[in-house]
Design a protein around this motif. Structure first.
Motif, PDB file in Angstrom:
ATOM      1  N   LEU A 188       0.850  -1.197   0.000  1.00 33.89           N
ATOM      2  CA  LEU A 188       0.000   0.000   0.000  1.00 33.89           C
ATOM      3  C   LEU A 188       0.888   1.251   0.000  1.00 33.89           C
ATOM      4  CD1 LEU A 188      -2.780  -1.112   2.532  1.00 33.89           C
ATOM      5  CD2 LEU A 188      -3.044  -0.786   0.065  1.00 33.89           C
ATOM      6  N   ALA A 189       1.946   1.184   0.839  1.00 35.23           N
ATOM      7  CA  ALA A 189       2.871   2.326   0.884  1.00 35.23           C
ATOM      8  C   ALA A 189       3.553   2.524  -0.461  1.00 35.23           C
ATOM      9  CB  ALA A 189       3.907   2.100   1.978  1.00 35.23           C
ATOM     10  N   ALA A 190       3.736   1.430  -1.186  1.00 37.25           N
ATOM     11  CA  ALA A 190       4.412   1.523  -2.490  1.00 37.25           C
ATOM     12  C   ALA A 190       3.466   2.039  -3.572  1.00 37.25           C
ATOM     13  CB  ALA A 190       4.958   0.156  -2.876  1.00 37.25           C
ATOM     14  N   GLY A 191       2.189   2.244  -3.199  1.00 37.79           N
ATOM     15  CA  GLY A 191       1.302   2.905  -4.145  1.00 37.79           C
ATOM     16  C   GLY A 191       0.211   2.028  -4.732  1.00 37.79           C
ATOM     17  N   LEU A 192       0.080   0.795  -4.287  1.00 39.74           N
ATOM     18  CA  LEU A 192      -1.007  -0.038  -4.824  1.00 39.74           C
ATOM     19  C   LEU A 192      -2.347   0.455  -4.291  1.00 39.74           C
ATOM     20  CD1 LEU A 192      -0.468  -3.922  -4.974  1.00 39.74           C
ATOM     21  CD2 LEU A 192      -0.807  -2.279  -6.834  1.00 39.74           C
ATOM     22  N   ASP A 193      -3.363   0.455  -5.135  1.00 41.94           N
ATOM     23  CA  ASP A 193      -4.707   0.893  -4.761  1.00 41.94           C
ATOM     24  C   ASP A 193      -5.249  -0.007  -3.635  1.00 41.94           C
ATOM     25  OD1 ASP A 193      -7.396   1.381  -4.596  1.00 41.94           O
ATOM     26  OD2 ASP A 193      -7.697   1.520  -6.768  1.00 41.94           O
ATOM     27  N   PRO A 194      -5.764   0.588  -2.537  1.00 43.34           N
ATOM     28  CA  PRO A 194      -6.294  -0.234  -1.430  1.00 43.34           C
ATOM     29  C   PRO A 194      -7.421  -1.168  -1.865  1.00 43.34           C
ATOM     30  CG  PRO A 194      -6.251   2.097  -0.822  1.00 43.34           C
ATOM     31  CD  PRO A 194      -5.831   2.030  -2.251  1.00 43.34           C
ATOM     32  N   ASP A 195      -8.099  -0.827  -2.968  1.00 40.40           N
ATOM     33  CA  ASP A 195      -9.204  -1.688  -3.436  1.00 40.40           C
ATOM     34  C   ASP A 195      -8.733  -2.785  -4.374  1.00 40.40           C
ATOM     35  OD1 ASP A 195     -11.056  -0.312  -1.999  1.00 40.40           O
ATOM     36  OD2 ASP A 195     -11.404   1.163  -3.614  1.00 40.40           O
ATOM     37  N   THR A 196      -7.443  -2.873  -4.615  1.00 42.37           N
ATOM     38  CA  THR A 196      -6.954  -3.921  -5.520  1.00 42.37           C
ATOM     39  C   THR A 196      -7.460  -5.281  -5.039  1.00 42.37           C
ATOM     40  OG1 THR A 196      -4.926  -2.654  -5.808  1.00 42.37           O
ATOM     41  CG2 THR A 196      -4.875  -4.943  -6.568  1.00 42.37           C
ATOM     42  N   PRO A 197      -8.099  -6.077  -5.921  1.00 41.33           N
ATOM     43  CA  PRO A 197      -8.591  -7.386  -5.474  1.00 41.33           C
ATOM     44  C   PRO A 197      -7.452  -8.300  -5.030  1.00 41.33           C
ATOM     45  CG  PRO A 197      -9.525  -6.795  -7.616  1.00 41.33           C
ATOM     46  CD  PRO A 197      -8.432  -5.797  -7.321  1.00 41.33           C
ATOM     47  N   ALA A 198      -7.736  -9.084  -3.993  1.00 42.16           N
ATOM     48  CA  ALA A 198      -6.726 -10.031  -3.503  1.00 42.16           C
ATOM     49  C   ALA A 198      -7.419 -11.329  -3.098  1.00 42.16           C
ATOM     50  CB  ALA A 198      -5.990  -9.438  -2.301  1.00 42.16           C
ATOM     51  N   ALA A 199      -6.657 -12.416  -3.157  1.00 42.11           N
ATOM     52  CA  ALA A 199      -7.198 -13.713  -2.719  1.00 42.11           C
ATOM     53  C   ALA A 199      -6.098 -14.488  -2.019  1.00 42.11           C
ATOM     54  CB  ALA A 199      -7.707 -14.503  -3.918  1.00 42.11           C
ATOM     55  N   VAL A 200      -6.488 -15.242  -1.000  1.00 49.16           N
ATOM     56  CA  VAL A 200      -5.545 -16.144  -0.339  1.00 49.16           C
ATOM     57  C   VAL A 200      -6.102 -17.550  -0.492  1.00 49.16           C
ATOM     58  CG1 VAL A 200      -4.637 -16.886   1.888  1.00 49.16           C
ATOM     59  CG2 VAL A 200      -4.650 -14.472   1.302  1.00 49.16           C
ATOM     60  N   ILE A 201      -5.276 -18.443  -0.999  1.00 49.56           N
ATOM     61  CA  ILE A 201      -5.743 -19.824  -1.200  1.00 49.56           C
ATOM     62  C   ILE A 201      -4.867 -20.747  -0.363  1.00 49.56           C
ATOM     63  CG2 ILE A 201      -6.175 -21.666  -2.890  1.00 49.56           C
ATOM     64  CD1 ILE A 201      -5.724 -18.389  -4.399  1.00 49.56           C
ATOM     65  N   GLN A 202      -5.504 -21.365   0.650  1.00 46.66           N
ATOM     66  CA  GLN A 202      -4.762 -22.279   1.525  1.00 46.66           C
ATOM     67  C   GLN A 202      -5.033 -23.722   1.087  1.00 46.66           C
ATOM     68  OE1 GLN A 202      -6.034 -22.535   5.618  1.00 46.66           O
ATOM     69  NE2 GLN A 202      -4.016 -23.186   6.314  1.00 46.66           N
ATOM     70  N   TRP A 203      -4.023 -24.567   1.220  1.00 44.92           N
ATOM     71  CA  TRP A 203      -4.134 -25.990   0.865  1.00 44.92           C
ATOM     72  C   TRP A 203      -4.747 -26.178  -0.516  1.00 44.92           C
ATOM     73  CZ3 TRP A 203      -1.020 -28.762   3.424  1.00 44.92           C
ATOM     74  CH2 TRP A 203      -0.848 -28.634   4.798  1.00 44.92           C
ATOM     75  N   ALA A 204      -4.232 -25.428  -1.472  1.00 43.20           N
ATOM     76  CA  ALA A 204      -4.792 -25.475  -2.831  1.00 43.20           C
ATOM     77  C   ALA A 204      -4.825 -26.892  -3.379  1.00 43.20           C
ATOM     78  CB  ALA A 204      -3.957 -24.597  -3.758  1.00 43.20           C
ATOM     79  N   THR A 205      -5.874 -27.200  -4.087  1.00 43.48           N
ATOM     80  CA  THR A 205      -6.111 -28.454  -4.823  1.00 43.48           C
ATOM     81  C   THR A 205      -6.492 -29.627  -3.936  1.00 43.48           C
ATOM     82  OG1 THR A 205      -3.900 -29.497  -4.904  1.00 43.48           O
ATOM     83  CG2 THR A 205      -4.381 -27.799  -6.568  1.00 43.48           C
ATOM     84  N   LEU A 206      -6.438 -29.451  -2.606  1.00 46.84           N
ATOM     85  CA  LEU A 206      -6.837 -30.541  -1.720  1.00 46.84           C
ATOM     86  C   LEU A 206      -8.269 -30.292  -1.239  1.00 46.84           C
ATOM     87  CD1 LEU A 206      -3.513 -30.831   0.279  1.00 46.84           C
ATOM     88  CD2 LEU A 206      -4.413 -32.465  -1.388  1.00 46.84           C
ATOM     89  N   GLY A 207      -8.891 -31.350  -0.699  1.00 45.64           N
ATOM     90  CA  GLY A 207     -10.268 -31.208  -0.229  1.00 45.64           C
ATOM     91  C   GLY A 207     -10.422 -30.088   0.783  1.00 45.64           C
ATOM     92  N   ARG A 208      -9.338 -29.825   1.547  1.00 43.77           N
ATOM     93  CA  ARG A 208      -9.450 -28.782   2.578  1.00 43.77           C
ATOM     94  C   ARG A 208      -9.117 -27.381   2.049  1.00 43.77           C
ATOM     95  NH1 ARG A 208      -3.765 -30.840   5.178  1.00 43.77           N
ATOM     96  NH2 ARG A 208      -4.122 -32.557   3.791  1.00 43.77           N
ATOM     97  N   GLN A 209      -9.023 -27.247   0.694  1.00 48.69           N
ATOM     98  CA  GLN A 209      -8.720 -25.932   0.116  1.00 48.69           C
ATOM     99  C   GLN A 209      -9.693 -24.879   0.643  1.00 48.69           C
ATOM    100  OE1 GLN A 209      -7.882 -25.374  -4.156  1.00 48.69           O
ATOM    101  NE2 GLN A 209      -9.638 -24.018  -4.266  1.00 48.69           N
TER     102      GLN A 209
END
Ligand code: SAH
Length: 511
Positions: A188-209
């Motif tokens: 954010l300090a580097a200038g990215l828009d606070p509304d920039t979409p973001a996603a976090v994907i944990q345990w990708a591709t497994l049933g517990r994703q």
């Protein structure tokens, strides 16, 4: 001097065992030594040939029992020098934040032949399974992979982050969960828009994703309230704003459900595959083990007189498979099977018979010995007929006795396998079950119920939660009730499809 074996640096893919390459899998199946990291799916390491040395190692900020990089490399080198073929199996791709480069340099320096088999790296997999296209003609034509793990001696400099923010496109951050807060504030300090979409994907591709989406400035609080941590990939950029409706994996009916299979490992495959195809995470907890067991004199006698039997009765799929295994060891030609008529208990037993290109002449509607005995007697063909019953070590006498006493048949029983309890002490999945639990536990036969009941205190410690139970049919349900265990769901028509439907119905009813 023996010539050195080759070391293969193989990418295992992100988790889903189906995402390894064909080449990688073939090497796992043929190697002499397998050295693998913690994040690698156990289903892959179980594919080694008998006698293969399997070594679990690994490094990384999230791993407790870290081994030094030098120890891993030394082991690889030693084994290869003694002439063995070594697979060094690494999560995702070996060359993306996996220290594959260092391992290759060491092999090169030691003069050991090596090859590299790339893998599906976590960022590609996480994006694919969350329905986020990493590049898009309208939103992003630059893609950056970076690590969020802050090496105290070589921190990712603010200058670099500013450049990335200016460049736009898509950022995929590995190992960034522990430093998420500082990463976000620096971006954010580097200038990215606070509304920039973001996603976090944990345990990708497994049933517990698990997928968490939000605008960049809210990311930390969204991740906290979802309780999501490592291992995860953070995706930042317009593409992460793709509609939730594109989350094809999360929409599966058993997404996020953990299901235990208690049948023997050699029988678990089909159920496991079906459960995974509807999004479940499967824990194989084989409470019983099935293995070939027969008396060779009886086998010789039965085979010598095979043409004298009018009926052969198969009582389980295992019986069919072990019978034909020994049959084809003794005979080259299926015609030696002769003209016996074939009876089977249960549709899955019948299916195994048909796989041998043999038609089933009699399949009672109900999958129990009593129904089979009745149906056979009704054919009117039994008095004085020779009948061969193929069995395991359980319930072996009931059927034979009924056929002899009520049907006046002459019955020979051929035991071809036995079912024995698994040693839970030796089973890593039992520890996993105890520590992490499951949402559902499936029982496909009474013998799995008996062994579960016997070991229940070990599997579910005091105060632990009994998972939702799902039984394969009325007989298994009866056994569950006889131990005062709940029957929360029961498969319709005693089939794997019925079992799946029953579990899905419970999940739907809860939603
Ligand atoms: N060589 C690996 C990366 C190893 S670094 C690869 O190419 O994928 C370890 C990091 O990878 C984790 O901290 C996490 O950021 C990511 N990762 C690995 N497996 C993952 C998974 N199944 N889901 C989400 N992130 C994963």
């Amino acid at each position: 001097m023996v010539s050195a074996g080759t070391v293969y640096l193989v990418g295992a893919g992100p988790g889903d065992e189906g995402l390894i390459t064909v080449k990688g899998l073939k090497l796992i199946e043929s190697c002499d030594v397998l050295i693998f990291d913690q994040l690698v799916n156990d289903a892959l390491t179980g594919r080694v040939k008998p006698g293969c040395e399997v070594v679990r190692m690994g490094k990384g900020p999230e791993l407790k029992d870290s081994v030094s990089q030098d120890e891993i490399e030394t082991l690889m080198v030693e084994r290869a020098k003694s002439g063995l073929q070594v697979v060094r199996l690494k999560g995702g791709d070996p060359f993306i934040f996996g220290r594959g480069g260092e391992e290759m340099e060491r092999l090169h320096a030691e003069g050991i032949p090596y090859e590299v088999v790339p893998g599906v790296t976590a960022a590609l997999a996480a994006a694919g399974y969350a329905g986020i296209p990493l590049t898009h003609r309208d939103h992003s034509s630059v893609l950056t992979f970076l690590t969020g793990h802050e090496d105290p001696t070589k921190a990712f400099s603010q200058v670099q982050l500013e450049e990335l923010a200016r460049m736009g496109g898509t950022l995929c951050i590995y190992m960034g969960m522990r430093t998420l807060e500082s990463l976000v504030s620096r971006l954010l300090a580097a200038g990215l828009d606070p509304d920039t979409p973001a996603a976090v994907i944990q345990w990708a591709t497994l049933g517990r994703q698990t997928v968490v989406r939000s605008g960049l400035s809210d990311l930390v609080s969204s991740v906290e309230s979802a309780g999501v941590g490592s291992p995860a990939i953070i995706i930042i950029g317009k593409v992460a704003g793709s509609p939730n409706s594109l989350d094809w994996f999360g929409r599966k009916p058993l997404a996020g459900q953990r299901v235990a299979i208690t049948r023997s490992r050699n029988q678990a495959g089909e159920l496991k595959q079906r459960l995974e195809s509807v999004g479940a995470e499967v824990l194989e907890l084989p409470l019983i083990e099935v293995r070939p067991k027969m008396d060779s004199t009886t086998v010789t006698e039965v085979f010598a007189g095979l043409s004298s039997y009018e009926w052969i009765v198969f009582t389980s799929p295992n019986g069919v498979n072990y019978f034909f295994e020994i049959f084809f060891k003794a005979f080259k030609d299926i015609r030696s099977f002769g003209g016996m008529r074939v009876a089977a208990i249960g549709a899955s037993t019948a299916r195994e018979v048909q796989k041998q290109n043999i038609e089933v002449d009699l399949l009672p509607e109900e999958s129990v010995s009593e129904s089979l005995a009745e149906a056979l007697i009704e054919t009117g063909s039994l008095p004085s007929a020779n009948v061969l019953v193929i069995t395991g070590n359980q319930n072996r006498d009931v059927l034979a006795r009924t056929l002899e006493q009520k049907g006046e048949a002459i019955v020979d029983t051929l035991q071809v396998y036995e079912t024995i309890p698994t040693d839970l002490e030796q089973l890593p999945e039992a520890k996993d079950f105890r520590e992490h639990g499951v949402d559902f536990i499936t029982f496909t036969s009474s013998s799995t119920v008996h062994h579960f009941y016997k070991r229940k205190a070990e599997l579910i410690p005091d105060g632990g939660i009994m998972p939702t139970t799902c039984s394969m049919g009325p007989i298994t349900s009866k056994t569950l009730r006889s131990y005062n265990l709940p029957v929360d769901a029961e498969a319709k028509n005693q089939s794997l499809d019925g079992l799946l439907e029953a579990i899905i119905d419970v999940v739907k009813a809860d939603q």
